[in-house]
Design a protein around this motif. Structure first.
Motif, mmCIF file in Angstrom:
data_model
loop_
_atom_site.group_PDB
_atom_site.id
_atom_site.type_symbol
_atom_site.label_atom_id
_atom_site.label_comp_id
_atom_site.label_asym_id
_atom_site.label_seq_id
_atom_site.Cartn_x
_atom_site.Cartn_y
_atom_site.Cartn_z
ATOM 1 N N LEU A 141 -1.517 7.693 -16.257
ATOM 2 C CA LEU A 141 -0.590 6.647 -15.877
ATOM 3 C C LEU A 141 -1.420 5.721 -15.269
ATOM 4 N N PRO A 142 -0.854 4.107 -15.359
ATOM 5 C CA PRO A 142 -1.564 3.113 -14.715
ATOM 6 C C PRO A 142 -1.358 3.309 -12.987
ATOM 7 N N VAL A 143 -2.385 2.896 -12.434
ATOM 8 C CA VAL A 143 -2.422 2.945 -11.009
ATOM 9 C C VAL A 143 -1.364 1.685 -10.494
ATOM 10 N N VAL A 144 -0.457 1.952 -9.783
ATOM 11 C CA VAL A 144 0.359 0.690 -9.407
ATOM 12 C C VAL A 144 -0.082 0.250 -8.033
ATOM 13 N N ASP A 145 -0.576 0.792 -7.194
ATOM 14 C CA ASP A 145 -0.694 0.482 -5.728
ATOM 15 C C ASP A 145 -2.267 -0.084 -5.855
ATOM 16 N N THR A 146 -2.485 -1.235 -4.891
ATOM 17 C CA THR A 146 -3.715 -1.871 -4.776
ATOM 18 C C THR A 146 -4.603 -0.699 -4.208
ATOM 19 N N ILE A 147 -5.793 -0.540 -4.378
ATOM 20 C CA ILE A 147 -6.695 0.624 -4.043
ATOM 21 C C ILE A 147 -7.814 -0.049 -3.246
ATOM 22 N N LYS A 148 -7.968 0.448 -2.280
ATOM 23 C CA LYS A 148 -8.963 -0.197 -1.253
ATOM 24 C C LYS A 148 -10.187 0.916 -1.049
ATOM 25 N N ARG A 149 -11.361 0.445 -0.602
ATOM 26 C CA ARG A 149 -12.411 1.165 -0.450
ATOM 27 C C ARG A 149 -12.336 1.053 1.136
ATOM 28 N N VAL A 150 -12.476 2.620 1.847
ATOM 29 C CA VAL A 150 -12.000 2.855 3.169
ATOM 30 C C VAL A 150 -13.198 3.304 3.725
ATOM 31 N N ASP A 151 -13.870 2.944 5.001
ATOM 32 C CA ASP A 151 -14.837 3.539 5.698
ATOM 33 C C ASP A 151 -14.389 4.009 7.027
ATOM 34 N N GLY A 152 -13.857 5.271 7.188
ATOM 35 C CA GLY A 152 -13.343 5.288 8.584
ATOM 36 C C GLY A 152 -12.148 4.794 8.862
ATOM 37 N N ASP A 153 -12.010 3.794 9.916
ATOM 38 C CA ASP A 153 -10.803 2.815 9.994
ATOM 39 C C ASP A 153 -11.065 1.514 9.565
ATOM 40 N N GLU A 154 -11.958 1.399 8.829
ATOM 41 C CA GLU A 154 -12.026 0.056 8.228
ATOM 42 C C GLU A 154 -12.136 -0.143 6.554
ATOM 43 N N ILE A 155 -11.424 -1.231 6.027
ATOM 44 C CA ILE A 155 -11.429 -1.357 4.779
ATOM 45 C C ILE A 155 -12.649 -2.185 4.312
ATOM 46 N N ILE A 156 -13.596 -1.637 3.104
ATOM 47 C CA ILE A 156 -14.731 -2.357 3.050
ATOM 48 C C ILE A 156 -14.814 -2.871 1.677
ATOM 49 N N GLY A 157 -13.644 -2.737 1.215
ATOM 50 C CA GLY A 157 -13.704 -3.062 -0.316
ATOM 51 C C GLY A 157 -12.359 -3.034 -1.097
ATOM 52 N N VAL A 158 -12.198 -3.433 -2.093
ATOM 53 C CA VAL A 158 -11.233 -3.218 -3.145
ATOM 54 C C VAL A 158 -11.591 -2.802 -4.704
ATOM 55 N N VAL A 159 -10.892 -1.917 -5.206
ATOM 56 C CA VAL A 159 -11.330 -1.297 -6.340
ATOM 57 C C VAL A 159 -10.170 -2.053 -7.496
ATOM 58 N N ASP A 160 -10.977 -2.560 -8.480
ATOM 59 C CA ASP A 160 -10.345 -2.984 -9.761
ATOM 60 C C ASP A 160 -9.420 -1.942 -10.259
ATOM 61 N N ARG A 161 -8.165 -2.123 -10.072
ATOM 62 C CA ARG A 161 -7.265 -1.110 -10.655
ATOM 63 C C ARG A 161 -6.864 -0.984 -12.154
ATOM 64 N N SER A 162 -7.193 -2.342 -12.716
ATOM 65 C CA SER A 162 -7.061 -2.385 -14.195
ATOM 66 C C SER A 162 -7.970 -1.259 -14.917
ATOM 67 N N GLU A 163 -9.047 -0.813 -14.154
ATOM 68 C CA GLU A 163 -9.711 0.097 -14.870
ATOM 69 C C GLU A 163 -9.402 1.656 -14.489
ATOM 70 N N LEU A 164 -8.219 1.753 -13.667
ATOM 71 C CA LEU A 164 -8.112 3.054 -13.172
ATOM 72 C C LEU A 164 -6.705 3.786 -13.789
ATOM 73 N N GLY A 165 -6.734 4.899 -14.021
ATOM 74 C CA GLY A 165 -5.890 5.740 -14.534
ATOM 75 C C GLY A 165 -5.631 6.858 -13.810
ATOM 76 N N ALA A 166 -4.254 7.331 -13.524
ATOM 77 C CA ALA A 166 -3.813 8.743 -12.776
ATOM 78 C C ALA A 166 -3.810 9.722 -14.060
ATOM 79 N N ALA A 167 -4.652 10.785 -13.748
ATOM 80 C CA ALA A 167 -4.814 11.666 -14.610
ATOM 81 C C ALA A 167 -3.657 12.571 -14.606
ATOM 82 N N GLN A 168 -2.949 13.490 -15.888
ATOM 83 C CA GLN A 168 -2.006 14.208 -15.555
ATOM 84 C C GLN A 168 -2.486 15.446 -16.387
#
Ligand SMILES: Nc1ccn([C@@H]2O[C@H](COP(=O)(O)OP(=O)(O)OP(=O)(O)O)[C@@H](O)[C@H]2O)c(=O)n1
Ligand SMILES: C[C@](O)(CO)[C@H](O)COP(=O)(O)O
Length: 399
Positions: A141-168
């Protein structure tokens, strides 16, 4: 020449404990409704009409229960079903299932019992993709949320969700490829496609289904229960919308050609010429009746008060309104209000308008507002030959 049909197997893994769900029995044996997760998952498999061998992998102390569930789901296909004991990881449970495959199986689907509501079409889509590509196949399924890279309590980047899929699941593979990959797997993988890809094979992405969500946490179980709940019992989401109000319009005309007294808008008007008609010729009352009946879809005044009804000869508004009220009540409506306008040169309504409203409202059991106008001398009303009345009624659904 027709191609031979490949022999297919589905391994349903139900050997987990369900730690995150937090029930006091293994997850696959928790009831969603009157049936367990395992039973629902197996129903999806058997409804897919794949004619597959079905291997259920259960916790070692639940194999008897799993067999009961599998036989109930299988119906006439009992001979295609077996149950084996799983291991302490998903990967070991899948391996146990693979060891129970018949020798002639060519395509294997591995399915989580925890994805209990997966529709049958997903199984056929996966088989079709494996046959067409020769690769492994995974429903995503397509990933609907914006996906962030997180390091501890800091957001360090964003992942391009257009190339992600949630596996079933079910995930499908050629049997030789899957068995060989499992034989050489040196690490734990969270799904079979990752294990097969690590062995160097390609994997096709196939459309997943929102109903294929995995029941992992208590909120997932609540969601599954809500989806299976009959609409009538559902607290909000599936309630039928309330029926809408309905409006109707009615008109009537009578000529000043009657004998006796004038009756109009439910009132007797001494010293005015009478209107002609089968009843008292009260065009205002008759327009109201027509509007109310039309709003209820019950025809018009002629349908219920025709000249063949001697009891309405010379009848006044009260008799018409009582019957009209009863008719719409039997049809499931209450009268909201009626607005009626009379067009005539005589009688003069201004002095008795309130009186007319009171009499008509009392008889109809709902507010009736009355207005009157002339036609500036135009038409039959302007020449004093008769009256015209038009009414609009609104009905509400009875509670
Ligand atoms: N040792 C295991 C672990 C998991 N599974 C199966 O793999 C599927 C996916 O696993 P998951 O939903 O993570 O189930 P659990 O491992 O039971 O859950 P948890 O991680 O919360 O304990 C489930 O159908 C589960 O029964 C299995 O057959 N054997
Ligand atoms: C196999 C799987 O269901 C694919 O989505 C999943 O990876 C297994 O469950 P987990 O929650 O990742 O343990």
């Amino acid at each position: 020449m027709p191609q031979p049909v490949p022999r297919i197997a589905v391994v349903v893994v139900a050997g987990g404990s369900g730690t995150r769900l937090g029930e006091d029995l293994p997850k696959a044996f928790v009831g969603i409704d009157e049936h367990t997760m395992l039973r629902h998952a197996l129903d999806g498999v058997f409804r897919s009409a794949l004619d597959a061998q079905v291997v259920v992998v259960a916790p070692v102390d639940r194999t008897g229960e799993a067999l009961t569930e599998a036989l109930a789901a299988a119906g006439d296909a009992r001979e295609r079903v077996s149950v084996v004991a799983g291991g302490d990881t998903r990967q070991k449970s899948v391996a146990a299932g693979l060891a129970a495959l018949w020798g002639d199986i060519e395509i294997v689907l591995v399915h989580d019992a925890a994805r209990a509501l997966t529709p049958p079409e997903v199984f056929t889509r996966i088989v079709e993709a494996v046959e067409r590509t020769g690769w492994g196949a995974v429903p995503v399924l397509p990933v609907v949320d914006t996906i962030k890279r997180v390091d501890g309590d800091e957001i360090i980047g964003v992942v391009d969700r257009s190339e992600l899929g949630a596996a079933q699941t079910p995930q499908g593979f050629r049997r030789d490829v899957l068995s060989a990959a499992y034989a050489v797997a040196g690490a734990e993988f969270t799904d079979d496609a990752a294990l097969v890809a690590a062995a160097g094979h390609r994997i096709a992405a196939v459309a997943g289904d929102a109903l294929g969500f995995k029941i992992t946490h208590p909120a997932d179980l609540e969601r599954a229960r809500a989806l299976l709940m009959p609409a009538a019992e559902h607290p909000v989401r599936l309630q039928q919308p309330a029926p809408a109000p309905r409006v109707g319009v009615g008109t009537d005309v009578h000529a000043f050609a009657g004998d006796g007294e004038l009756w109009l808008a439910g009132l007797r008007w001494p010293d005015e010429p009478a209107l002609s008609g089968h009843s008292d010729g009260d065009a205002v009352a008759h327009a109201v009746v027509d509007a109310v009946l039309a709003a209820a879809g019950l025809g018009d005044i002629g349908t219920h008060f025709g000249v063949d009804r001697p009891e309405y000869a010379n009848a006044h508004a009260g008799a018409f309104f009582a019957r009209t009220r009863a008719l719409v009540g039997e049809a499931g409506w209450v009268i909201g209000n009626v607005s009626v306008q009379v067009q005539t040169t005589r009688p003069r309504f201004a002095a008795r308008r309130r009186e007319a409203e009171a009499v008509l409202s009392e008889a109809l059991g709902a507010p009736v507002s009355v207005s009157a106008t002339t036609t500036d001398g135009l038409g039959f009303e302007g020449r004093g030959e008769g009256v015209f009345a038009v009414a609009v009624a609104m009905l509400l659904p009875a509670q």
